[in-house]
Design a protein around this motif. Structure first.
Motif, PDB file in Angstrom:
ATOM      1  N   ASP A 253       0.791  -1.223   0.000  1.00 57.74           N
ATOM      2  CA  ASP A 253       0.000   0.000   0.000  1.00 57.74           C
ATOM      3  C   ASP A 253       0.828   1.279   0.000  1.00 57.74           C
ATOM      4  OD1 ASP A 253      -2.316  -1.511  -0.038  1.00 57.74           O
ATOM      5  OD2 ASP A 253      -2.382  -1.676   2.142  1.00 57.74           O
ATOM      6  N   TYR A 254       2.110   1.163   0.277  1.00 55.58           N
ATOM      7  CA  TYR A 254       3.032   2.294   0.170  1.00 55.58           C
ATOM      8  C   TYR A 254       4.296   1.806  -0.514  1.00 55.58           C
ATOM      9  CZ  TYR A 254       0.112   4.862   3.484  1.00 55.58           C
ATOM     10  OH  TYR A 254      -0.937   5.493   4.099  1.00 55.58           O
ATOM     11  N   PRO A 255       4.856   2.587  -1.443  1.00 55.93           N
ATOM     12  CA  PRO A 255       4.468   3.935  -1.863  1.00 55.93           C
ATOM     13  C   PRO A 255       3.121   3.956  -2.598  1.00 55.93           C
ATOM     14  CG  PRO A 255       6.703   3.373  -2.575  1.00 55.93           C
ATOM     15  CD  PRO A 255       6.064   2.116  -2.135  1.00 55.93           C
ATOM     16  N   LYS A 256       2.550   5.152  -2.667  1.00 57.07           N
ATOM     17  CA  LYS A 256       1.303   5.355  -3.364  1.00 57.07           C
ATOM     18  C   LYS A 256       1.555   5.640  -4.851  1.00 57.07           C
ATOM     19  CE  LYS A 256      -1.812   5.317   0.033  1.00 57.07           C
ATOM     20  NZ  LYS A 256      -2.951   4.363   0.060  1.00 57.07           N
ATOM     21  N   GLN A 257       0.546   5.366  -5.665  1.00 54.80           N
ATOM     22  CA  GLN A 257       0.630   5.648  -7.088  1.00 54.80           C
ATOM     23  C   GLN A 257       0.903   7.131  -7.316  1.00 54.80           C
ATOM     24  OE1 GLN A 257       0.248   3.401  -9.733  1.00 54.80           O
ATOM     25  NE2 GLN A 257       0.849   5.095 -11.072  1.00 54.80           N
ATOM     26  N   GLY A 258       1.949   7.428  -8.118  1.00 49.28           N
ATOM     27  CA  GLY A 258       2.253   8.808  -8.479  1.00 49.28           C
ATOM     28  C   GLY A 258       3.104   9.575  -7.488  1.00 49.28           C
ATOM     29  N   ASP A 259       3.515   8.952  -6.373  1.00 46.52           N
ATOM     30  CA  ASP A 259       4.406   9.620  -5.424  1.00 46.52           C
ATOM     31  C   ASP A 259       5.729   9.958  -6.095  1.00 46.52           C
ATOM     32  OD1 ASP A 259       2.671   9.571  -3.302  1.00 46.52           O
ATOM     33  OD2 ASP A 259       3.587   7.847  -2.306  1.00 46.52           O
ATOM     34  N   THR A 260       6.377  11.024  -5.610  1.00 47.82           N
ATOM     35  CA  THR A 260       7.716  11.392  -6.083  1.00 47.82           C
ATOM     36  C   THR A 260       8.642  11.506  -4.885  1.00 47.82           C
ATOM     37  OG1 THR A 260       6.848  12.600  -8.004  1.00 47.82           O
ATOM     38  CG2 THR A 260       9.103  13.097  -7.321  1.00 47.82           C
ATOM     39  N   PHE A 261       9.822  10.885  -4.990  1.00 50.63           N
ATOM     40  CA  PHE A 261      10.794  10.900  -3.906  1.00 50.63           C
ATOM     41  C   PHE A 261      12.126  11.429  -4.431  1.00 50.63           C
ATOM     42  CE2 PHE A 261       7.823   7.432  -3.166  1.00 50.63           C
ATOM     43  CZ  PHE A 261       7.382   7.700  -1.883  1.00 50.63           C
ATOM     44  N   LYS A 262      12.868  12.066  -3.533  1.00 52.51           N
ATOM     45  CA  LYS A 262      14.176  12.576  -3.893  1.00 52.51           C
ATOM     46  C   LYS A 262      15.249  11.565  -3.555  1.00 52.51           C
ATOM     47  CE  LYS A 262      13.201  17.523  -3.442  1.00 52.51           C
ATOM     48  NZ  LYS A 262      13.475  17.817  -4.873  1.00 52.51           N
ATOM     49  N   THR A 263      16.324  11.550  -4.338  1.00 53.81           N
ATOM     50  CA  THR A 263      17.442  10.675  -4.038  1.00 53.81           C
ATOM     51  C   THR A 263      17.996  11.007  -2.659  1.00 53.81           C
ATOM     52  OG1 THR A 263      19.589   9.867  -4.813  1.00 53.81           O
ATOM     53  CG2 THR A 263      19.115  12.199  -5.145  1.00 53.81           C
ATOM     54  N   ASN A 264      18.455  10.014  -1.945  1.00 48.21           N
ATOM     55  CA  ASN A 264      18.964  10.096  -0.576  1.00 48.21           C
ATOM     56  C   ASN A 264      17.844  10.214   0.462  1.00 48.21           C
ATOM     57  OD1 ASN A 264      21.337   9.840   0.982  1.00 48.21           O
ATOM     58  ND2 ASN A 264      21.263  12.015   1.505  1.00 48.21           N
ATOM     59  N   GLN A 265      16.606  10.111   0.005  1.00 47.82           N
ATOM     60  CA  GLN A 265      15.459  10.150   0.915  1.00 47.82           C
ATOM     61  C   GLN A 265      15.141   8.727   1.388  1.00 47.82           C
ATOM     62  OE1 GLN A 265      12.053  12.076  -0.855  1.00 47.82           O
ATOM     63  NE2 GLN A 265      10.680  11.621   0.860  1.00 47.82           N
ATOM     64  N   HIS A 266      14.508   8.631   2.566  1.00 47.76           N
ATOM     65  CA  HIS A 266      14.021   7.341   3.053  1.00 47.76           C
ATOM     66  C   HIS A 266      12.581   7.138   2.589  1.00 47.76           C
ATOM     67  CE1 HIS A 266      17.500   7.623   5.786  1.00 47.76           C
ATOM     68  NE2 HIS A 266      17.393   6.303   5.863  1.00 47.76           N
TER      69      HIS A 266
ATOM     70  N   LYS B 200       2.657   0.216  -6.156  1.00 49.22           N
ATOM     71  CA  LYS B 200       2.278   1.133  -7.226  1.00 49.22           C
ATOM     72  C   LYS B 200       3.533   1.856  -7.746  1.00 49.22           C
ATOM     73  CE  LYS B 200      -2.221   0.479  -6.933  1.00 49.22           C
ATOM     74  NZ  LYS B 200      -2.265  -0.524  -5.872  1.00 49.22           N
ATOM     75  N   SER B 201       3.418   2.436  -8.917  1.00 48.78           N
ATOM     76  CA  SER B 201       4.554   3.128  -9.545  1.00 48.78           C
ATOM     77  C   SER B 201       4.763   4.511  -8.928  1.00 48.78           C
ATOM     78  CB  SER B 201       4.318   3.261 -11.049  1.00 48.78           C
ATOM     79  OG  SER B 201       4.244   1.995 -11.666  1.00 48.78           O
ATOM     80  N   PHE B 202       6.042   4.920  -8.865  1.00 45.82           N
ATOM     81  CA  PHE B 202       6.373   6.251  -8.358  1.00 45.82           C
ATOM     82  C   PHE B 202       7.582   6.792  -9.125  1.00 45.82           C
ATOM     83  CE2 PHE B 202       8.562   3.060  -5.838  1.00 45.82           C
ATOM     84  CZ  PHE B 202       9.859   3.532  -5.753  1.00 45.82           C
ATOM     85  N   LYS B 203       7.886   8.066  -8.913  1.00 48.58           N
ATOM     86  CA  LYS B 203       8.993   8.729  -9.590  1.00 48.58           C
ATOM     87  C   LYS B 203      10.107   9.035  -8.591  1.00 48.58           C
ATOM     88  CE  LYS B 203       6.846   9.415 -13.632  1.00 48.58           C
ATOM     89  NZ  LYS B 203       7.299   8.824 -14.918  1.00 48.58           N
ATOM     90  N   ILE B 204      11.316   9.212  -9.123  1.00 48.19           N
ATOM     91  CA  ILE B 204      12.466   9.619  -8.305  1.00 48.19           C
ATOM     92  C   ILE B 204      13.077  10.855  -8.975  1.00 48.19           C
ATOM     93  CG2 ILE B 204      14.708   8.976  -7.366  1.00 48.19           C
ATOM     94  CD1 ILE B 204      13.855   6.073  -7.512  1.00 48.19           C
ATOM     95  N   SER B 205      13.325  11.887  -8.169  1.00 48.00           N
ATOM     96  CA  SER B 205      13.929  13.125  -8.680  1.00 48.00           C
ATOM     97  C   SER B 205      15.281  13.367  -8.010  1.00 48.00           C
ATOM     98  CB  SER B 205      13.004  14.317  -8.451  1.00 48.00           C
ATOM     99  OG  SER B 205      12.824  14.537  -7.061  1.00 48.00           O
ATOM    100  N   ASN B 206      16.091  14.193  -8.626  1.00 50.07           N
ATOM    101  CA  ASN B 206      17.405  14.512  -8.060  1.00 50.07           C
ATOM    102  C   ASN B 206      17.284  15.522  -6.904  1.00 50.07           C
ATOM    103  OD1 ASN B 206      19.101  12.949  -9.805  1.00 50.07           O
ATOM    104  ND2 ASN B 206      18.498  14.345 -11.449  1.00 50.07           N
TER     105      ASN B 206
END
Length: 277
Positions: free
Chosen positions: A179-192, A271-277
């Motif tokens: 159930d986590y991560p959620k669909q469409g979430d975006t996380f930054k590199t070095n994040q937990h 679900k799918s999520f994105k990763i940003s710098n």
């Protein structure tokens, strides 16, 4: 009456206390519930809706007094969720080494995979121990049958139709969701990132063994390996440290778990999520 097991605290791998709690719970349940099995119905069992079937529970005898106190019928939905159908029986049925209860599958149920969940109480030296929940293998329910011109039994549905009788679900790979991560979430590199899997108490999955990070179909990283049995919730914090970030790609986690009904590794996707710098 629907039987349910009391939820235990979430298992968070980041703390040593969680390991101790999980180990203690797992050891206790193995001690009290080891040697129990629901030997019928089997995966090969086919029941026409409205017909009777037998539920057989066996145990290895020990000093504990075991009693069957409840029996529920469940189905497996097309999206792999455990679905309560109805309570079949409640009472007190002494379980010596083997006990059998007969049930008539409701006439109005849809074709699909079904299974029974058995509630078993423990008593030793006058003290009530943990309750045990055991499930039968999934079995096939069809809406009708007839004998054809050459004397062969035919069913209303093809028993090989994977859309009705999913092979993964027959092996016990159902009743767990990421159930986590959620669909469409975006996380930054070095994040937990919090990865959370929730398990239905009537699921036939057993222990989680691996968590992997994927970019599309490409394996990027193994976030965790081990063997953790859990009843309700599993939570892992993954430190997202990657050398090569594709900000346009879709990422997801794969959760690997064992089945308590087959020599099988079950795989569940987040679900799918994105990763940003």
């Amino acid at each position: 009456m629907k039987f349910s097991i009391t939820a235990i605290s979430a298992l968070v791998l980041a703390t040593a206390v969680s390991y101790t709690t999980a180990d203690s719970y797992s050891d206790a349940m193995k001690s009290w519930c080891g040697g129990l099995a629901v030997t019928a119905p089997k995966t090969s069992t086919v029941v026409v809706a409205g017909a009777k079937t037998k539920i057989t529970v066996t145990r290895k005898a020990d000093k504990r007094t075991k009693t069957i106190t409840g029996l529920d019928l469940y189905s497996v939905s097309k999206d792999g969720k455990a679905k309560y159908v109805q309570n079949v029986w409640t009472g007190n049925y002494a379980l010596k080494t083997s006990a059998t209860i007969t049930d008539a599958v409701p006439k109005n149920v849809a074709a699909g995979l079904y299974y029974y969940r058995v509630w078993i109480t423990n008593l030793v030296d006058g003290q009530h121990g943990p309750d045990c929940i055991e499930t039968s293998s999934t079995f096939k329910v069809t809406t009708g049958s007839h004998t054809n011109a050459v004397g062969e039994l035919e069913y209303a549905e093809s028993l090989h139709d994977n859309s009705i009788y999913n092979e993964e679900y027959q092996a016990g790979c159902f009743g767990l969701s990421v159930d986590y991560p959620k669909q469409g979430d975006t996380f930054k590199t070095n994040q937990h990132i919090r990865i959370q899997a929730n398990r239905d108490s009537s699921s036939q999955t057993d222990a989680l063994t691996k968590v992997e990070l994927y970019k599309g179909d490409e394996l990027v990283n193994v976030a965790w390996t081990g063997s953790e049995s859990f009843q309700n919730t599993f939570t892992l914090k993954d430190h997202l440290v990657l050398n090569d970030i594709d900000t346009s790609a879709d990422y997801h986690y794969k959760i690997h778990a064992t089945s308590n009904k087959a020599d099988k590794t079950c795989v569940f996707n987040s679900k799918s999520f994105k990763i940003s710098n």
